[in-house]
Design a protein around this motif. Structure first.
Motif, PDB file in Angstrom:
ATOM      1  N   SER A   1     -47.122   9.624 105.580  1.00  0.00           N
ATOM      2  CA  SER A   1     -46.571  10.565 105.138  1.00  0.00           C
ATOM      3  C   SER A   1     -46.160  10.215 103.710  1.00  0.00           C
ATOM      4  N   TYR A   2     -45.528   9.113 103.257  1.00  0.00           N
ATOM      5  CA  TYR A   2     -45.330   8.677 101.891  1.00  0.00           C
ATOM      6  C   TYR A   2     -46.410   8.551 101.089  1.00  0.00           C
ATOM      7  N   TYR A   3     -47.505   8.257 101.495  1.00  0.00           N
ATOM      8  CA  TYR A   3     -48.777   7.980 100.628  1.00  0.00           C
ATOM      9  C   TYR A   3     -49.533   9.264 100.263  1.00  0.00           C
ATOM     10  N   LYS A   4     -49.044  10.143 101.187  1.00  0.00           N
ATOM     11  CA  LYS A   4     -49.627  11.626 100.989  1.00  0.00           C
ATOM     12  C   LYS A   4     -48.809  12.449 100.130  1.00  0.00           C
ATOM     13  N   SER A   5     -47.691  12.182  99.718  1.00  0.00           N
ATOM     14  CA  SER A   5     -46.516  12.843  99.064  1.00  0.00           C
ATOM     15  C   SER A   5     -46.768  12.861  97.666  1.00  0.00           C
TER      16      SER A   5
ATOM     17  N   MET B   1     -40.144  11.393 114.867  1.00  0.00           N
ATOM     18  CA  MET B   1     -38.700  11.582 114.273  1.00  0.00           C
ATOM     19  C   MET B   1     -38.822  12.598 113.306  1.00  0.00           C
ATOM     20  N   PRO B   2     -37.689  13.596 113.359  1.00  0.00           N
ATOM     21  CA  PRO B   2     -37.742  14.519 112.406  1.00  0.00           C
ATOM     22  C   PRO B   2     -37.714  14.178 111.027  1.00  0.00           C
ATOM     23  N   SER B   3     -38.048  14.811 109.992  1.00  0.00           N
ATOM     24  CA  SER B   3     -38.011  14.328 108.736  1.00  0.00           C
ATOM     25  C   SER B   3     -37.979  15.740 107.825  1.00  0.00           C
ATOM     26  N   THR B   4     -37.386  15.805 106.545  1.00  0.00           N
ATOM     27  CA  THR B   4     -37.172  16.875 105.892  1.00  0.00           C
ATOM     28  C   THR B   4     -37.690  16.325 104.312  1.00  0.00           C
ATOM     29  N   SER B   5     -37.600  17.424 103.378  1.00  0.00           N
ATOM     30  CA  SER B   5     -38.127  17.005 102.028  1.00  0.00           C
ATOM     31  C   SER B   5     -37.211  16.272 101.441  1.00  0.00           C
ATOM     32  N   GLU B   6     -35.729  16.427 101.655  1.00  0.00           N
ATOM     33  CA  GLU B   6     -34.694  15.777 101.132  1.00  0.00           C
ATOM     34  C   GLU B   6     -34.775  14.176 101.427  1.00  0.00           C
ATOM     35  N   GLU B   7     -35.180  14.016 102.830  1.00  0.00           N
ATOM     36  CA  GLU B   7     -35.526  12.642 103.227  1.00  0.00           C
ATOM     37  C   GLU B   7     -36.665  11.754 102.740  1.00  0.00           C
ATOM     38  N   LEU B   8     -37.502  12.645 102.183  1.00  0.00           N
ATOM     39  CA  LEU B   8     -38.589  12.091 101.247  1.00  0.00           C
ATOM     40  C   LEU B   8     -38.162  11.505 100.042  1.00  0.00           C
ATOM     41  N   ASP B   9     -37.075  12.202  99.370  1.00  0.00           N
ATOM     42  CA  ASP B   9     -36.520  11.971  98.071  1.00  0.00           C
ATOM     43  C   ASP B   9     -35.671  10.635  98.201  1.00  0.00           C
ATOM     44  N   ARG B  10     -34.740  10.783  99.594  1.00  0.00           N
ATOM     45  CA  ARG B  10     -34.055   9.421  99.722  1.00  0.00           C
ATOM     46  C   ARG B  10     -34.889   8.232  99.968  1.00  0.00           C
ATOM     47  N   LYS B  11     -36.111   8.140 100.628  1.00  0.00           N
ATOM     48  CA  LYS B  11     -36.911   7.146 100.741  1.00  0.00           C
ATOM     49  C   LYS B  11     -37.405   6.645  99.309  1.00  0.00           C
ATOM     50  N   THR B  12     -37.815   7.769  98.494  1.00  0.00           N
ATOM     51  CA  THR B  12     -38.164   7.472  97.191  1.00  0.00           C
ATOM     52  C   THR B  12     -37.055   6.737  96.306  1.00  0.00           C
ATOM     53  N   PHE B  13     -35.836   7.099  96.770  1.00  0.00           N
ATOM     54  CA  PHE B  13     -35.027   6.529  95.964  1.00  0.00           C
ATOM     55  C   PHE B  13     -34.624   5.136  96.381  1.00  0.00           C
ATOM     56  N   LEU B  14     -34.959   4.621  97.632  1.00  0.00           N
ATOM     57  CA  LEU B  14     -34.879   3.176  98.085  1.00  0.00           C
ATOM     58  C   LEU B  14     -35.899   2.555  97.257  1.00  0.00           C
ATOM     59  N   TYR B  15     -37.115   2.944  97.507  1.00  0.00           N
ATOM     60  CA  TYR B  15     -38.302   2.410  96.646  1.00  0.00           C
ATOM     61  C   TYR B  15     -37.829   2.012  95.152  1.00  0.00           C
ATOM     62  N   ASP B  16     -37.357   2.946  94.535  1.00  0.00           N
ATOM     63  CA  ASP B  16     -36.985   2.827  93.084  1.00  0.00           C
ATOM     64  C   ASP B  16     -35.700   1.785  93.028  1.00  0.00           C
ATOM     65  N   LEU B  17     -34.697   1.883  93.840  1.00  0.00           N
ATOM     66  CA  LEU B  17     -33.654   0.950  93.938  1.00  0.00           C
ATOM     67  C   LEU B  17     -34.440  -0.604  93.921  1.00  0.00           C
ATOM     68  N   GLN B  18     -35.243  -0.957  94.746  1.00  0.00           N
ATOM     69  CA  GLN B  18     -35.523  -2.187  94.745  1.00  0.00           C
ATOM     70  C   GLN B  18     -36.373  -2.867  93.561  1.00  0.00           C
ATOM     71  N   VAL B  19     -36.903  -2.018  92.606  1.00  0.00           N
ATOM     72  CA  VAL B  19     -37.768  -2.588  91.695  1.00  0.00           C
ATOM     73  C   VAL B  19     -36.938  -3.373  90.483  1.00  0.00           C
ATOM     74  N   PRO B  20     -35.692  -3.238  90.086  1.00  0.00           N
ATOM     75  CA  PRO B  20     -34.887  -3.926  89.252  1.00  0.00           C
ATOM     76  C   PRO B  20     -34.483  -5.216  89.793  1.00  0.00           C
TER      77      PRO B  20
END
Length: 618
Positions: free
Chosen positions: A182-186, A125-144
C-alpha cells in the motif's frame, strides 16, 4: 519507576495538532516536534481518544457499547478489549459493500492484510487516506533521528530493497493488500522527491514490478551500478535482505556481464524495469564489472557489503522479535556494520521510532509516538517463577493477562505488557498480540523493547505459526504413519535460519511395536508435505510464491531422545512436576541433544498448494 499519572487530569496546555506538519529536511524543527509530543504524551493521548470518540461514537460498532456517550471513563468501562474475531464481521461486511460508517466515519480506502492469520486467511485491517498521511509522518519523523548519529546521509543514496506483493479487489471495490505494498504504491511514497534523505538506488518502476525475481535482479543491478553513491543498505525485514544477498551470490556473474555489456538480461521482460535500469546503466562499464567480480570471487563472502558498497555506514533492517535470529548472518555479510532498526509498526497502525538507532540489536527500544493512536497495555505476568521465565523462547505461551488495561504514561519500567490500540480507522481496544517490555522513558513517553508475538512459536519471514496451528498440522499428518506401524509419541520444532531461506525443522520421536521397522522415505516426505499443506495461508504463500521459506524438514530421532531433552531442561532448573515438552526450542544445547539422536531426515519434495487471497460474500 514512575508514579502513575492520573487519567482525570488534563493539561492546561493548549491542544496540540494531532497530525502536525513534519519536514524531514528540517532536523532541528523535527527534533523539537519529537520533544513536544513526548513531553506532552498524556495530553496528546487524551486528545487522540477524544478525537476518535467524537468522530466515531455513533458508528454501529461503538454505539452498541456507548449508546452515544463519549469520554474517557465511558470508553474504559463499556468498550471491551477485543481480538480480531470480535471485529472480523464488520470488516468483512465493508469488504462486501457495507458502508465504512459501521466502524469509522472517515471513508475506508483500503484493507491491509496482516501477516497474522485468522482461520487460515490473513487478517484485514481497515485504513483511510488520513492514516496513510500518519504513516508518512512517522517515516519523516525518524529521519533527523538517524541524522543526529550518522553524518552526511544527504550526500549519497540508500540501497533499499523494496517489493510489492499480490493484492485483490474486494466485492466492494476496495483493495486488500499488505501495508508495505500500500505504501509503496501511494503518492506519499512515489512523490517523495522533496526529501533529500530518501533518495534510493532503486527506481520506482523496479520496486513496483510484480515479478519478485525480476524486481530483485533489477534493484540489485541498480545498486551495483551506483555502488560508490551508496551510504546505507537495507530492507524492511532481515530475512528479505539476506535473501537478496543469496540472490546476489547466485547471479553476480550475470549481473557483471550486464554491466560489462551495458545491456540488461533478456529475461527481464517488465518494460518499466528495463527502461528504468537502462536510464542508469546507459553505457558499458568493464572497469566496474571487473571490480565487482574480483570481490564476488573471494571466498568466504564475509564483509561482502563493505567490499561492494565501500561507503556504507549501516544496515537498515528490523532485527527485533523473530528477526533477531538473523543477526549472526547479517554481521558476517556486513563485516560488522551497525544494524539499525528504525521503526516499530504493523498493519493495524504505526507505533513508534527508535530514538537510539545505533544501540546494539539486543538493546533496541522503540518510543511510542503518542499521536499515532490511543495506546493501552495489558500487564503480563508469568504463571511460574517470574517474568523472566515467562519470556523464555521455549516457554513463551505460559502467560496470563491481567484484566485492567494501563494507559501509555502509566506503564512501569521493567514490566511486561501486551499492546492494545484504538485507531482512527475503526479498531477499538484491539489486542495487537505484541508482548513488550518497558525499558525507560523519553520525557513522558515510554520506551519499549519488543519481546515476541503472543503465542507464536515459529517464524522465518512474515510467516507466524502458533502452537495450536502447529499441533493441528502435525495431527493432520499423523495418520500417514499407519503403513509404517508407527505412532508419533513426541515432537518439537525450531526455525533453522542458518541457511537462506530458512525453514521449519520438526523433531519426531516415533513408537513402533516392531523394533525392525524401517523409515520409508515416501511416507515421511508425504508427512512433511501434509504438515505444510495444513499450515496457514501466509506460510503457504511464503513457501510457494515468495520462496522466502524453504522446504519443511522432519528429523526422526531414536527412542529416548525426548527423555534426554527433559533431563537437560531439569538440569537447567525446570521442575519435574511441571515439565512439559516444549513445542518449540531455540537453545543450541537443546537442539544439539536432539540432533545427536537423529536417525533420519526428510523434506517436502514439492511446495504446498497456494491460491491468492479471495474475499467474497459467504
Amino acid at each position: 519507576m514512575r508514579s502513575p499519572s492520573s487519567p482525570h487530569v488534563i493539561s492546561a496546555s493548549p491542544p496540540m495538532k494531532l497530525l502536525p506538519k513534519c519536514d524531514p529536511n528540517d532536523d532541528e524543527g523535527t527534533m523539537k516536534l519529537i520533544e513536544e509530543l513526548t513531553t506532552n504524551a498524556a495530553q496528546v493521548q487524551r486528545q487522540v481518544l477524544d478525537e476518535i470518540l467524537a468522530r466515531n461514537s455513533n458508528t454501529e460498532y461503538l454505539h452498541g457499547f456507548l449508546d452515544g456517550l463519549t469520554g474517557y471513563h465511558f470508553f474504559k468501562k463499556k468498550v471491551p478489549v477485543i481480538e480480531y474475531e470480535h471485529v472480523r464481521e464488520y470488516i468483512e461486511r465493508i469488504a462486501n459493500g457495507a458502508p465504512s460508517s459501521i466502524i469509522c466515519t472517515q471513508p475506508i480506502t483500503e484493507l491491509l492484510t496482516s501477516s497474522g492469520t485468522s482461520g487460515g486467511q490473513p487478517k484485514m485491517m481497515p485504513s483511510t487516506s488520513e492514516e496513510l498521511d500518519r504513516k508518512t509522518f512517522l517515516y519523516d519523523l525518524q529521519v533527523p533521528v538517524i541524522n543526529k548519529y550518522v553524518d552526511g546521509l544527504d550526500k549519497g543514496k540508500g540501497m533499499y530493497l523494496m517489493f510489492v506483493k499480490p493484492e485483490i479487489r474486494t466485492p466492494s471495490g476496495l483493495s486488500a493488500r499488505p501495508v508495505l505494498t500500500s505504501y509503496y504504491k501511494s503518492s506519499n511514497f512515489l512523490n517523495r522527491h522533496f526529501n533529500k534523505h530518501l533518495i534510493y538506488t532503486s527506481p520506482n518502476e523496479t520496486i513496483l514490478c510484480a515479478d519478485s525475481r525480476q524486481s530483485m535482479y533489477s534493484q540489485l543491478l541498480c545498486g551495483l551500478l551506483q555502488c560508490d553513491d551508496v551510504l546505507r543498505v537495507g530492507a524492511v525485514f532481515s530475512s528479505a535482505f539476506l535473501r537478496a544477498i543469496k540472490f546476489l551470490e547466485d547471479h553476480w556473474q550475470e549481473l557483471c556481464s550486464n554491466i560489462r555489456a551495458g545491456e540488461i538480461s533478456e529475461w527481464i521482460t517488465d518494460s518499466g524495469s528495463r527502461r528504468a535500469v537502462m536510464q542508469i546503466m546507459r553505457e558499458p562499464n568493464a572497469q566496474l564489472a571487473e571490480r565487482i567480480e574480483a570481490e564476488c570471487r573471494k571466498e568466504p563472502w564475509e564483509g561482502i557489503i563493505r567490499r561492494l558498497w565501500p561507503r556504507t555506514k549501516y544496515v537498515d533492517v528490523i532485527v527485533t522479535g523473530s528477526m533477531a535470529q538473523y543477526i549472526p548472518l547479517l554481521d558476517f555479510y556486513s563485516g560488522g556494520l551497525p544494524l539499525v532498526s528504525t521503526m516499530y509498526a504493523s498493519s493495524e497502525c504505526y507505533f513508534g521510532i527508535n530514538l537510539q538507532p545505533l544501540s546494539s540489536p539486543a538493546e533496541v527500544s522503540y518510543t511510542l509516538i503518542p499521536n499515532m493512536a490511543y495506546f493501552e497495555f495489558l500487564p503480563v505476568k508469568s504463571d511460574k517463577r517470574g517474568e523472566e521465565e515467562a519470556f523464555d523462547a521455549d516457554k513463551c505461551n505460559r502467560l496470563e493477562m491481567a484484566a485492567e488495561a494501563v494507559d501509555l504514561v502509566d506503564v512501569e519500567v521493567g514490566k511486561f505488557y501486551e499492546l492494545v490500540v484504538t485507531t482512527f480507522t475503526g479498531l477499538y481496544r484491539y489486542r495487537v498480540g505484541d508482548i513488550l517490555m518497558v525499558t525507560g522513558f523519553h520525557n513522558s513517553a515510554p520506551n519499549f523493547r519488543f519481546v515476541h508475538r503472543r503465542n507464536i512459536v515459529l517464524s522465518v519471514d512474515t510467516d507466524k505459526t502458533n502452537e495450536e496451528d502447529l499441533l493441528l498440522a502435525i495431527t493432520a499428518a499423523k495418520p500417514l504413519l499407519a503403513p509404517l506401524g508407527c505412532l508419533l509419541s513426541e515432537y518439537t520444532s525450531y526455525a533453522d535460519t542458518s541457511s537462506i531461506p530458512g525453514h521449519y525443522i520438526l523433531f519426531w520421536e516415533l513408537k513402533s511395536n516392531n523394533a525392525a521397522t524401517e523409515l520409508d522415505s515416501a511416507v515421511m516426505e508425504a508427512c512433511c508435505l501434509m504438515v505444510e499443506e495444513s499450515l496457514d495461508w501466509v506460510y503457504r504463500r511464503c513457501r510457494s510464491r515468495d520462496r522466502s521459506v524453504g522446504a519443511l524438514e522432519i528429523r526422526v530421532v531414536r527412542a529416548g531422545a525426548f527423555d534426554a531433552l527433559m533431563d537437560l531442561c531439569l538440569t537447567n532448573g525446570s521442575s519435574v512436576n511441571q515439565y512439559k515438552t516444549p513445542r518449540c526450542i531455540s537453545s543450541p544445547e537443546a537442539i544439539a541433544v536432539l540432533d545427536g539422536r537423529v536417525v533420519g531426515r526428510f523434506f517436502s519434495r514439492s511446495a504446498p498448494q497456494w491460491e491468492p487471497l479471495r474475499v467474497g460474500k459467504k
